[in-house]
Design a protein around this motif. Structure first.
Motif, PDB file in Angstrom:
ATOM      1  N   PHE A 470      44.009 -21.413  15.650  1.00  0.00           N
ATOM      2  CA  PHE A 470      45.214 -20.546  16.016  1.00  0.00           C
ATOM      3  C   PHE A 470      45.349 -20.088  14.294  1.00  0.00           C
ATOM      4  N   VAL A 471      45.999 -20.114  13.323  1.00  0.00           N
ATOM      5  CA  VAL A 471      45.328 -19.425  12.195  1.00  0.00           C
ATOM      6  C   VAL A 471      44.318 -19.066  11.419  1.00  0.00           C
ATOM      7  N   TYR A 472      43.801 -20.324  11.443  1.00  0.00           N
ATOM      8  CA  TYR A 472      42.423 -20.154  11.347  1.00  0.00           C
ATOM      9  C   TYR A 472      41.449 -20.916  11.986  1.00  0.00           C
ATOM     10  N   ARG A 473      40.238 -20.550  12.066  1.00  0.00           N
ATOM     11  CA  ARG A 473      39.228 -20.704  13.025  1.00  0.00           C
ATOM     12  C   ARG A 473      38.442 -21.534  11.568  1.00  0.00           C
ATOM     13  N   LEU A 474      38.024 -23.175  11.866  1.00  0.00           N
ATOM     14  CA  LEU A 474      37.655 -24.166  10.924  1.00  0.00           C
ATOM     15  C   LEU A 474      36.036 -23.912  11.874  1.00  0.00           C
ATOM     16  N   ARG A 475      35.054 -24.028  10.923  1.00  0.00           N
ATOM     17  CA  ARG A 475      33.865 -24.437  10.793  1.00  0.00           C
ATOM     18  C   ARG A 475      33.460 -25.109  10.057  1.00  0.00           C
ATOM     19  N   VAL A 476      32.841 -26.312  10.687  1.00  0.00           N
ATOM     20  CA  VAL A 476      32.624 -27.283   9.422  1.00  0.00           C
ATOM     21  C   VAL A 476      31.033 -28.173   9.691  1.00  0.00           C
ATOM     22  N   ARG A 477      30.316 -28.123   8.589  1.00  0.00           N
ATOM     23  CA  ARG A 477      28.821 -28.791   8.701  1.00  0.00           C
ATOM     24  C   ARG A 477      28.545 -29.608   7.747  1.00  0.00           C
ATOM     25  N   GLY A 478      28.259 -30.979   7.795  1.00  0.00           N
ATOM     26  CA  GLY A 478      27.884 -32.362   7.058  1.00  0.00           C
ATOM     27  C   GLY A 478      29.094 -33.295   7.841  1.00  0.00           C
ATOM     28  N   ASP A 479      29.762 -33.393   8.474  1.00  0.00           N
ATOM     29  CA  ASP A 479      31.017 -34.070   8.468  1.00  0.00           C
ATOM     30  C   ASP A 479      30.063 -35.585   9.089  1.00  0.00           C
ATOM     31  N   GLU A 480      29.322 -35.301   9.817  1.00  0.00           N
ATOM     32  CA  GLU A 480      28.876 -36.976   9.555  1.00  0.00           C
ATOM     33  C   GLU A 480      28.382 -37.420   8.590  1.00  0.00           C
ATOM     34  N   HIS A 481      28.221 -37.170   7.597  1.00  0.00           N
ATOM     35  CA  HIS A 481      28.974 -38.030   6.004  1.00  0.00           C
ATOM     36  C   HIS A 481      30.011 -38.424   6.114  1.00  0.00           C
ATOM     37  N   LEU A 482      31.380 -38.561   6.819  1.00  0.00           N
ATOM     38  CA  LEU A 482      32.233 -38.304   6.752  1.00  0.00           C
ATOM     39  C   LEU A 482      31.896 -40.256   7.747  1.00  0.00           C
ATOM     40  N   PRO A 483      32.231 -41.845   6.710  1.00  0.00           N
ATOM     41  CA  PRO A 483      32.572 -42.440   6.925  1.00  0.00           C
ATOM     42  C   PRO A 483      33.462 -42.850   8.417  1.00  0.00           C
ATOM     43  N   THR A 484      33.040 -43.068   9.050  1.00  0.00           N
ATOM     44  CA  THR A 484      34.053 -43.887  10.450  1.00  0.00           C
ATOM     45  C   THR A 484      35.123 -45.137  10.613  1.00  0.00           C
ATOM     46  N   ASP A 485      34.225 -46.027   9.426  1.00  0.00           N
ATOM     47  CA  ASP A 485      35.399 -46.850   8.398  1.00  0.00           C
ATOM     48  C   ASP A 485      35.165 -47.601   7.311  1.00  0.00           C
ATOM     49  N   GLY A 486      35.894 -48.295   6.658  1.00  0.00           N
ATOM     50  CA  GLY A 486      35.329 -48.686   5.328  1.00  0.00           C
ATOM     51  C   GLY A 486      35.545 -47.764   4.276  1.00  0.00           C
ATOM     52  N   ALA A 487      36.083 -48.296   3.394  1.00  0.00           N
ATOM     53  CA  ALA A 487      36.830 -47.774   2.386  1.00  0.00           C
ATOM     54  C   ALA A 487      35.661 -46.135   1.550  1.00  0.00           C
ATOM     55  N   ALA A 488      36.584 -45.512   1.599  1.00  0.00           N
ATOM     56  CA  ALA A 488      35.749 -44.048   1.443  1.00  0.00           C
ATOM     57  C   ALA A 488      36.840 -43.571   0.603  1.00  0.00           C
ATOM     58  N   ILE A 489      36.224 -42.146  -0.803  1.00  0.00           N
ATOM     59  CA  ILE A 489      36.917 -41.000  -1.587  1.00  0.00           C
ATOM     60  C   ILE A 489      36.190 -39.930  -1.548  1.00  0.00           C
ATOM     61  N   LEU A 490      37.330 -39.102  -0.441  1.00  0.00           N
ATOM     62  CA  LEU A 490      36.607 -37.745  -0.363  1.00  0.00           C
ATOM     63  C   LEU A 490      37.482 -36.494  -1.414  1.00  0.00           C
ATOM     64  N   VAL A 491      36.782 -36.030  -2.089  1.00  0.00           N
ATOM     65  CA  VAL A 491      37.090 -34.961  -2.767  1.00  0.00           C
ATOM     66  C   VAL A 491      36.668 -33.373  -2.861  1.00  0.00           C
ATOM     67  N   CYS A 492      37.366 -32.514  -2.665  1.00  0.00           N
ATOM     68  CA  CYS A 492      37.122 -31.090  -2.490  1.00  0.00           C
ATOM     69  C   CYS A 492      38.339 -30.076  -3.788  1.00  0.00           C
ATOM     70  N   ASN A 493      37.437 -29.088  -3.803  1.00  0.00           N
ATOM     71  CA  ASN A 493      37.759 -28.044  -4.458  1.00  0.00           C
ATOM     72  C   ASN A 493      39.819 -28.047  -3.620  1.00  0.00           C
ATOM     73  N   HIS A 494      40.423 -27.009  -4.839  1.00  0.00           N
ATOM     74  CA  HIS A 494      41.568 -26.865  -4.487  1.00  0.00           C
ATOM     75  C   HIS A 494      42.181 -25.495  -4.278  1.00  0.00           C
ATOM     76  N   VAL A 495      41.932 -25.014  -3.202  1.00  0.00           N
ATOM     77  CA  VAL A 495      41.990 -23.414  -2.675  1.00  0.00           C
ATOM     78  C   VAL A 495      43.454 -22.871  -2.673  1.00  0.00           C
ATOM     79  N   SER A 496      44.224 -23.867  -1.708  1.00  0.00           N
ATOM     80  CA  SER A 496      45.712 -22.922  -0.823  1.00  0.00           C
ATOM     81  C   SER A 496      46.648 -24.579  -0.247  1.00  0.00           C
ATOM     82  N   PHE A 497      48.012 -24.048   0.270  1.00  0.00           N
ATOM     83  CA  PHE A 497      48.357 -25.278   0.485  1.00  0.00           C
ATOM     84  C   PHE A 497      48.377 -25.940   1.671  1.00  0.00           C
ATOM     85  N   VAL A 498      47.814 -25.532   2.377  1.00  0.00           N
ATOM     86  CA  VAL A 498      47.030 -26.163   3.872  1.00  0.00           C
ATOM     87  C   VAL A 498      45.512 -26.826   3.075  1.00  0.00           C
TER      88      VAL A 498
END
Length: 661
Positions: A470-498
């Motif tokens: 409702f505040v934003y309209r999020l569109r995602v590509r490549g989320d199949e790379h996120l593992p559904t179990d097991g340890a993992a680290i996601l890194v991302c650029n830092h643009v905003s407080f949300v």
């Protein structure tokens, strides 16, 4: 975001080590375009129609039998006004006695074989019921009610344990929505079919006998197409004592805090729904002044509402297990139940001889508000229940999943019994039916409020859902790379407080964030990140102890097999450009060489209200209006042994250079 306790996390580690997820059968079938496409796939279609026919046959038989002893037979020891209660009690009794055993069977043996055996048992039971209908032997038919309850008791754990074995995590919400929709539609069709058949008069019993046997045979034939579903714990030793095994199952479920609280939440939904469903005939006759067909109309409205709510869960959740829908459903259940009280409290037709037909009923303007409240109440219940079922399937240990579902069935039965007793006590104390509805609505506020207080993850996900829908309209590509179990680290650029809010909503499981300690001092957002149990990190020169403690906690997240997210730039960008990545990630992955590191990039957040454009964030509301499109691109994972800050920065820069989703 991580909100469950250490014990539950440790279960997920052993689970990841012993049982791959998703199951091979699910991995071999690419996710369909939508939940309806599952019907065309063997891993889901035969199973769906098997459970659909079973639920429909249950209700066709029960309703036909109820009509028989209410209108056509006169049995001195079974009064018509008690027939429905006796039949309902006999049907639910096996859930209390045998659910624990059913859960063990479903974990120990192949689930497809169990379902085929159960459907064959249904054919035999319906053959006996057919003889009961033809001879009008009430005792035999009552025995068949109990046997069909036993049939459903053993089918329930298998049904919900089967789904996560054949569907990927991103299909679970859609699959559960289809099952819930199918269940209520089949219940509706079974009741309507049973009523129409028995409405034929004397020949009705013969046709009911034929219909019950035919549907049972068809269900068994369809079950032969269900694919094999290997045992999740073949070495399990069966405990035949239902009392001790029931207690053991409840204790087992309580070891998973988020799962157990979801079990309680689902059981409460059945308590809540049973109050309304059990009062439909009396509500239709004594309050709304409608005949028996009006009572059926109310059931149709209710069933359609819950079916639409269940199906819509996949669309609203973007094909993930989105428990942020649960608070929305809970609020809707209370609001529309309370409005139903206000809409009906001035209506009363008790003692009036002439009743409305369906046509006359719908021509009364006041009745449209009543039907709208019922439909929206049921719609809200669908939003409330489907994500909870999916959460249980996703987070319960596969080797114990069926027994936990069995514990859920036990709790559901207990809550429904208490619901009947509570509603009866209120009516006996002089409450009107609308007042019973109103009291239940208020009680719902208290109960679900307590559940959300115990498990704030529901509220956390709701906030994420609001921001990204409702505040934003999020569109995602490549989320199949996120593992559904097991340890993992996601890194991302830092643009905003949300950024953390947006990243959190795309993960199919909780995510732990490592964040600058200063964001916790922000009065608008600090409370939220503390509620999320994010890890604050301070510069080493500013607070060496807090700095070291943050890395200790981050490594614990990986040791527990969970998903960690961090922003290697160390701070929110002040110019919209990607800043150099700091070396802290190298300290985190020490000793975790097998942990994948997944780069990702947020698009189009720079310049929004929560970014630091023009120097200060959150200084100009509606800077870009509302419903701005933002994007997230998730890249392929990199082995921890190959990670350097420079390489990660380069991968994120490449993802930023790609077109926004």
């Amino acid at each position: 975001m991580q909100v469950h306790g250490p014990q539950e996390r440790n279960h997920s580690v052993s689970e990841a080590a012993s049982t791959p997820y998703p199951a091979p059968d699910a991995a071999a079938n690419p996710p369909p375009g939508n939940q309806f496409a599952l019907l065309g796939q063997r891993r889901f279609g035969p199973f769906f129609w098997t459970q659909f026919l079973g639920a429909g046959n249950d209700n066709l038989f029960k309703f036909a039998f109820t009509v028989l002893v209410t209108y056509q037979l006169h049995v001195s020891w079974l009064e018509p006004k008690m027939a429905g209660l006796v039949i309902g009690a006999l049907f639910i009794l096996p859930f209390l006695l045998f659910s624990a055993t059913a859960g063990q069977w479903a974990d120990k043996y192949d689930k497809a074989r169990i379902m085929r055996s159960i459907k064959l048992l249904e054919v035999a039971i319906m053959g006996l019921a057919a003889w009961g209908f033809l001879t009008q032997n009430v005792v035999t038919l009552l025995c068949c009610v109990a046997l069909m309850g036993l049939h459903s008791t053993f089918f329930g754990p298998v049904k919900y344990a089967y789904l996560p074995q054949h569907l990927s995590p991103r299909e679970l919400t859609g699959g559960n929505g289809m099952v819930e929709m199918g269940t209520f539609v089949s219940i509706l069709l079974g009741n309507v079919g049973g009523g129409l058949i028995m409405g034929l008069g004397a020949p009705g019993a013969k046709w009911a006998a034929l219909a019950c046997v035919s549907v049972a045979v068809l269900g068994w034939l369809v079950s032969l197409r269900i694919p094999d579903s290997p045992s999740s714990e073949p070495g399990l030793r069966l405990n035949w004592n239902p009392v001790t095994e029931t207690w053991r199952n409840l204790k087992l479920a309580s070891e998973y805090p988020s799962v157990f609280r979801s079990l309680l939440g689902i059981s409460w939904m059945w308590f809540f729904g049973a109050v309304f469903l059990s009062q439909f005939p009396s509500f239709a006759r004594d309050v709304l002044g409608g005949d028996a067909h009006v009572a059926s109309l109310l059931l149709v409205v209710f069933s359609i509402g819950i079916a639409i709510g269940s199906l819509l869960c996949e669309t609203l959740s973007h094909r993930s297990v989105e428990i942020g829908l649960v608070p929305i459903g809970a609020v809707g259940m209370s609001v529309f139940a309370l409005d139903l009280y206000f809409a009906s409290r001035g209506l009363s037709h008790a003692g009036v001889a002439t009743l409305y037909t369906v046509s006359e009923f719908i021509h009364q303007p006041a009745h449209w508000r009543v039907m709208a409240d019922l439909a929206l109440l049921a719609f809200s219940a669908g939003l409330y229940s489907v994500p909870m079922y999916a959460l249980i399937q996703l987070r319960a240990r596969p080797s114990h999943r069926a027994r936990i579902i069995a514990a859920n069935n036990i709790l559901n039965a207990l809550f429904m019994i208490v619901s009947a007793l509570a509603a009866g006590a209120m009516l006996g104390a002089g409450f009107t039916i609308p007042q019973v509805f109103g009291a239940t609505a208020l009680l719902n506020v208290v109960v679900v409020g307590y559940v959300f207080w115990l498990m704030p993850e529901y509220i956390i996900r709701l906030v994420m859902l609001v921001v990204t829908r409702f505040v934003y309209r999020l569109r995602v590509r490549g989320d199949e790379h996120l593992p559904t179990d097991g340890a993992a680290i996601l890194v991302c650029n830092h643009v905003s407080f949300v950024d953390a809010v947006i990243l959190g909503v795309i993960s199919p499981r909780p995510m732990v964030f490592l964040m600058d300690h200063r964001i916790f001092k922000n009065p608008a957002l600090g409370w939220f990140f503390r509620l999320c149990k994010a890890i604050p990190i301070a510069p080493q020169k500013e607070d060496p102890e807090a700095y070291e403690q943050a890395f200790v906690r981050a490594r614990e997240v990986l040791a527990n097999g969970d998903l960690l997210c961090l922003f290697p730039e160390g701070a929110i960008t002040r110019d919209g450009q990607l800043q150099p990545f700091k070396g802290g990630i190298m300290k985190i992955i020490e000793g975790h060489d097998q942990v994948p590191v997944i780069p990702s990039a947020l698009h189009n957040l720079w310049g929004s209200y929560f970014s630091r454009i023009d120097g200060a964030a959150m200084s100009r509301p509606f800077r870009r209006g509302i419903l701005n499109h933002v994007g997230l691109v998730v890249g392929a994972p990199i082995a921890a042994s190959d990670v350097t800050p420079e390489r990660l920065q380069d991968e994120v820069r490449k993802l930023l250079a790609e077109p926004a989703p």
